[in-house]
Motif scaffolding. Structure first.
Motif: not given
Lengths: 204, 204
Positions: A9-37
């Motif tokens: 969701g939106d929070m994952s997007r926000g945190i994910g963006l920050r972490l990716v910019r910060g140089g970290h590896q981010v895995r998104i997991a969701d019940r719906d793998p397509d949405q995660a992808a």
């Protein structure tokens, strides 16, 4: 660091963006793998998407679903979360009234997560930052509570990398104050014309 | 408005300065009438000092002593506070540890004041603003909680006059969140190099 974010969701997007910019590896997991992808693709090359399969390999697991979802996955994955840093970002708000929490009196959502996943190093963080602010640039205060001091330190370090100001408030007993105050932050959005984009901060 | 501030300490100075600038009549009352008179002189012509004699005439009474003092005066003056707006500004912090509150679990200092002075319209406000910020110019957020909606509105109006932004968070049940979060604000002063002059705010 390899960070697994549960929920797309939106929070994952926000945190994910920050972490990716910060140089970290981010895995998104969701019940719906397509949405995660899809979300992972938006985040960039150092992000990937998957189903709700396993926490194996992740050094930090961020539970970024609503309260009930976070509690459920903490219980289902209790075994594999043992010993891991598990960040609970949720706000257990009564959305019918926006005037109370749905957790039992005196208990925080973080407490409930910790009960559901014994042995996990539960850290409360990111519950006071609106997704719109995370998804933009600009420094934000992130309040961190949890009983494992080293886990708090590691999350603080992730925050610094992500251009966020970590504020370590100490033990998990303080998570309730973070959740109760964020309820007020949400409740007064209309009154202060906040448009769900204000930042809770200790301003200089 | 005629506002009686109980206590002649730094918070009374800060709130008094703001209210005098906002065009209100300020009475400072203290166990030590000389100290009250000294502070009143600093505040200007629309301020006066007195002993802890009586709340008669005051439209608003601000309890600006530490927690124990506020509770004591609320009890001693219970009869004359009936029907009046009584503002509790205290933080019932355990100053030995700076890591907890001294109030019973689930109860706020404002709740205790309300119990000590039944019939008073108890409002929690000004507990998140450091005195140094009040004594300076500049807008600050003041969080307001209380069960009497009209009393909250009147305190909000005083705040607006005093170049403060009132944020009405609703019923007195939310006072505990204000107190618990301010404990954290105090606790992390060293960590954030706040020098006891930071402002808790919902920043745009």
């Amino acid at each position: 660091m390899e960070v697994l974010i549960i929920g797309a969701g939106d929070m994952s997007r926000g945190i994910g963006l920050r972490l990716v910019r910060g140089g970290h590896q981010v895995r998104i997991a969701d019940r719906d793998p397509d949405q995660a992808a899809d979300l992972a693709e938006d985040l960039g090359d150092s992000a990937s998407g998957e189903g709700l399969d396993s926490a194996a390999g992740a050094e930090v697991v961020i539970l970024a679903m609503p309260y009930e979802g976070n509690k459920e996955i903490a219980g289902l994955w209790a075994d594999q979360l043992k010993g891991k840093i598990v960040v609970d970002i949720c706000n257990p708000v009564d959305y019918d009234t926006l005037d109370g929490l749905v957790t039992p009196p005196g208990k925080s959502a973080a407490d409930e997560i910790a009960e559901a996943a014994p042995g996990a190093k539960v850290v409360k963080a990111f519950n006071t930052t609106f997704s719109s602010r995370l998804a933009n640039t600009g420094r934000l205060d992130v309040f961190i509570a949890g009983d494992d001091a080293d886990a708090r330190k590691q999350i603080a370090s992730l925050c610094t990398d992500a251009d966020l100001r970590p504020i370590d408030v100490g033990g998990r007993k303080h998570a309730l104050a973070l959740e109760a105050f964020q309820l007020l932050h949400m409740k007064v959005q209309g009154e202060i014309e906040g448009n769900w984009s204000t930042a809770l901060t200790f301003a200089p």
